[in-house]
Scaffold this motif. Structure first.
Motif, PDB file in Angstrom:
ATOM      1  N   TRP A  68      64.686-108.068  46.099  1.00  0.00           N
ATOM      2  CA  TRP A  68      64.037-108.407  44.833  1.00  0.00           C
ATOM      3  C   TRP A  68      64.581-109.763  44.378  1.00  0.00           C
ATOM      4  CZ3 TRP A  68      63.165-103.835  40.954  1.00  0.00           C
ATOM      5  CH2 TRP A  68      62.524-102.777  41.609  1.00  0.00           C
ATOM      6  N   PRO A  69      63.922-110.444  43.466  1.00  0.00           N
ATOM      7  CA  PRO A  69      64.437-111.746  43.007  1.00  0.00           C
ATOM      8  C   PRO A  69      65.889-111.652  42.539  1.00  0.00           C
ATOM      9  CG  PRO A  69      62.248-111.340  42.124  1.00  0.00           C
ATOM     10  CD  PRO A  69      62.670-110.070  42.787  1.00  0.00           C
ATOM     11  N   ASP A  70      66.707-112.569  43.023  1.00  0.00           N
ATOM     12  CA  ASP A  70      68.118-112.709  42.640  1.00  0.00           C
ATOM     13  C   ASP A  70      69.025-111.614  43.197  1.00  0.00           C
ATOM     14  OD1 ASP A  70      67.477-114.965  40.968  1.00  0.00           O
ATOM     15  OD2 ASP A  70      66.806-113.547  39.439  1.00  0.00           O
ATOM     16  N   ASP A  71      68.510-110.750  44.083  1.00  0.00           N
ATOM     17  CA  ASP A  71      69.371-109.715  44.665  1.00  0.00           C
ATOM     18  C   ASP A  71      70.573-110.339  45.368  1.00  0.00           C
ATOM     19  OD1 ASP A  71      67.996-107.472  43.907  1.00  0.00           O
ATOM     20  OD2 ASP A  71      67.328-106.905  45.919  1.00  0.00           O
ATOM     21  N   PRO A  72      71.767-109.794  45.165  1.00  0.00           N
ATOM     22  CA  PRO A  72      72.918-110.224  45.955  1.00  0.00           C
ATOM     23  C   PRO A  72      72.796-109.706  47.385  1.00  0.00           C
ATOM     24  CG  PRO A  72      73.517-108.409  44.521  1.00  0.00           C
ATOM     25  CD  PRO A  72      72.114-108.774  44.162  1.00  0.00           C
TER      26      PRO A  72
ATOM     27  N   VAL B 145      72.735-109.568  37.356  1.00  0.00           N
ATOM     28  CA  VAL B 145      71.644-110.250  38.063  1.00  0.00           C
ATOM     29  C   VAL B 145      70.437-109.331  38.238  1.00  0.00           C
ATOM     30  CG1 VAL B 145      73.201-111.795  39.295  1.00  0.00           C
ATOM     31  CG2 VAL B 145      72.501-109.643  40.373  1.00  0.00           C
ATOM     32  N   PHE B 146      70.642-108.023  38.113  1.00  0.00           N
ATOM     33  CA  PHE B 146      69.537-107.078  38.293  1.00  0.00           C
ATOM     34  C   PHE B 146      68.696-106.908  37.022  1.00  0.00           C
ATOM     35  CE2 PHE B 146      72.745-105.800  41.390  1.00  0.00           C
ATOM     36  CZ  PHE B 146      71.990-105.652  42.548  1.00  0.00           C
ATOM     37  N   ALA B 147      69.200-107.331  35.881  1.00  0.00           N
ATOM     38  CA  ALA B 147      68.514-107.090  34.613  1.00  0.00           C
ATOM     39  C   ALA B 147      67.199-107.866  34.524  1.00  0.00           C
ATOM     40  CB  ALA B 147      69.431-107.471  33.454  1.00  0.00           C
ATOM     41  N   HIS B 148      66.297-107.341  33.702  1.00  0.00           N
ATOM     42  CA  HIS B 148      65.043-108.007  33.322  1.00  0.00           C
ATOM     43  C   HIS B 148      64.001-108.092  34.435  1.00  0.00           C
ATOM     44  CE1 HIS B 148      67.138-109.275  29.706  1.00  0.00           C
ATOM     45  NE2 HIS B 148      68.064-109.874  30.427  1.00  0.00           N
ATOM     46  N   LYS B 149      64.210-107.440  35.566  1.00  0.00           N
ATOM     47  CA  LYS B 149      63.213-107.524  36.641  1.00  0.00           C
ATOM     48  C   LYS B 149      62.031-106.607  36.318  1.00  0.00           C
ATOM     49  CE  LYS B 149      65.718-110.371  39.017  1.00  0.00           C
ATOM     50  NZ  LYS B 149      66.838-110.500  38.069  1.00  0.00           N
ATOM     51  N   ARG B 150      60.847-107.199  36.217  1.00  0.00           N
ATOM     52  CA  ARG B 150      59.627-106.461  35.901  1.00  0.00           C
ATOM     53  C   ARG B 150      58.858-106.133  37.182  1.00  0.00           C
ATOM     54  NH1 ARG B 150      58.222-106.944  30.534  1.00  0.00           N
ATOM     55  NH2 ARG B 150      56.120-106.287  31.085  1.00  0.00           N
TER      56      ARG B 150
ATOM     57  N   PHE C  85      75.634 -97.513  49.625  1.00  0.00           N
ATOM     58  CA  PHE C  85      74.347 -98.093  49.278  1.00  0.00           C
ATOM     59  C   PHE C  85      74.086 -98.335  47.787  1.00  0.00           C
ATOM     60  CE2 PHE C  85      73.289 -95.976  53.380  1.00  0.00           C
ATOM     61  CZ  PHE C  85      72.828 -97.092  54.069  1.00  0.00           C
ATOM     62  N   ALA C  86      74.662 -97.549  46.896  1.00  0.00           N
ATOM     63  CA  ALA C  86      74.238 -97.579  45.494  1.00  0.00           C
ATOM     64  C   ALA C  86      74.639 -98.873  44.797  1.00  0.00           C
ATOM     65  CB  ALA C  86      74.821 -96.387  44.746  1.00  0.00           C
ATOM     66  N   VAL C  87      73.663 -99.498  44.123  1.00  0.00           N
ATOM     67  CA  VAL C  87      73.902-100.714  43.345  1.00  0.00           C
ATOM     68  C   VAL C  87      73.190-100.558  41.995  1.00  0.00           C
ATOM     69  CG1 VAL C  87      74.103-102.188  45.388  1.00  0.00           C
ATOM     70  CG2 VAL C  87      71.860-101.877  44.297  1.00  0.00           C
ATOM     71  N   PRO C  88      73.491-101.418  41.021  1.00  0.00           N
ATOM     72  CA  PRO C  88      72.767-101.364  39.744  1.00  0.00           C
ATOM     73  C   PRO C  88      71.274-101.657  39.933  1.00  0.00           C
ATOM     74  CG  PRO C  88      74.781-102.636  39.545  1.00  0.00           C
ATOM     75  CD  PRO C  88      74.580-102.417  41.006  1.00  0.00           C
ATOM     76  N   GLY C  89      70.492-101.275  38.941  1.00  0.00           N
ATOM     77  CA  GLY C  89      69.058-101.551  38.972  1.00  0.00           C
ATOM     78  C   GLY C  89      68.556-101.938  37.597  1.00  0.00           C
ATOM     79  N   SER C  90      67.450-102.647  37.561  1.00  0.00           N
ATOM     80  CA  SER C  90      66.850-103.059  36.296  1.00  0.00           C
ATOM     81  C   SER C  90      66.287-101.855  35.555  1.00  0.00           C
ATOM     82  CB  SER C  90      65.729-104.070  36.560  1.00  0.00           C
ATOM     83  OG  SER C  90      65.011-104.341  35.373  1.00  0.00           O
TER      84      SER C  90
END
Length: 284
Positions: free
Chosen positions: A55-59, A71-76, A182-187
């Motif tokens: 996704w945009p800006d994914d690390p 970096v995960f915030a605000h992804k629509r 595998f688990a990472v933050p999400g928008s």
């Protein structure tokens, strides 16, 4: 629009020079593109070239994701779909697209735009018109939906929340291993968009199920999925059957939302591969 990364452009260039049929993988919330690594090897061993844009800006890594969760915030939804559309439009051959969870919704939207030759949506998030809202889905979404301020935040699941939403059908040992790996933050934004889809005629969470440009579609559902329950995928299938193209459905018994990354991933990959290979052979 966010530009593709240099690495993603390199993968597109590699796919274009290979001459092989491309397969594009789309991940969902709380995972990264690397969650598709086993699938990519599986398809490449069978003669395909693969891409897994983030996704945009994914690390790049889980460690980086936890070091910089914002970096995960605000992804629509539309922002992410447009990002993948940018990648698909640069391929010389129209790709097969395989998505999981919100990635499964995005895969259907890409097909709706005529960008996919064949599409597989695995435990896909629902879209406007999909009416069932099982209690397990509400509980899985509660870590985000319980606080309206989470709309603009990046949300990290606790192990207990991941266990309920993703790995409820697995052993405790495997569940913890997958959480750490595998688990990472999400928008939070897409979760709110999906929750309000049937109340908002202008929602980004919608698909034109009658669009003849969609192409063949397979929906795969895990029987024990809490995050996108079987009833939700079944309802999406009934709507997608309105399409003139081939629409298929496959239930994976005894499996939860982790079915693309847990010990049984190969079974799911074989179902997806068989459909992709069959539909591509018909179209050629």
């Amino acid at each position: 629009m966010t530009n593709l990364t240099a690495h993603e452009q390199q993968e597109i260039d590699r796919a274009n020079t290979s001459g092989l049929q491309p397969v594009v993988f789309v991940h969902g919330l709380y995972l990264l593109a690397s969650s598709w690594n086993n699938w990519r090897t599986f398809f490449e061993e069978r003669g395909y070239t693969t891409l897994a844009p983030g996704w945009p800006d994914d690390p790049k890594t889980v460690v980086e994701a936890h070091d910089n969760p914002e970096v995960f915030a605000h992804k629509r939804i539309k922002q992410v779909t447009d990002y993948y559309a940018q990648a698909l439009s640069r391929l010389k051959k129209k790709p097969a697209v395989i998505g999981h969870s919100f990635g499964g919704l995005i895969a259907q939207q890409l097909a709706d735009e005529g960008l996919s030759s064949v599409t597989v949506a695995i435990d896909p998030a629902g879209f406007r018109g999909v009416l069932p809202v099982p209690l397990s889905e509400l509980k899985s979404g509660a870590p985000v939906l319980s606080n309206p301020f989470n709309y603009h935040r990046a949300i990290s699941l606790t192990y207990e929340q991941f266990r309920y939403g993703f790995t409820n059908a697995l052993s405790e040992e495997e569940s913890r291993q997958l959480y750490e790996q595998f688990a990472v933050p999400g928008s939070g934004t897409p979760v709110f968009q999906a929750a309000a889809a049937n109340l908002n005629p202008w929602t980004e969470d919608q698909v034109n199920t009658r669009n003849p440009e969609r192409g063949p579609l397979l929906l795969i559902a895990g029987e024990k999925d809490h995050t996108v329950p079987l009833a939700v995928v079944t309802a999406a299938y009934k709507l997608q059957q309105q399409n003139p193209s081939v629409t298929a459905f496959h239930e994976i018994p005894g499996r939860g939302h982790s079915l693309t990354i847990d010990h049984g991933w190969r079974e799911v990959a074989e179902v997806a591969f068989a459909f992709v290979a069959e539909q591509l052979s018909i179209s050629q």
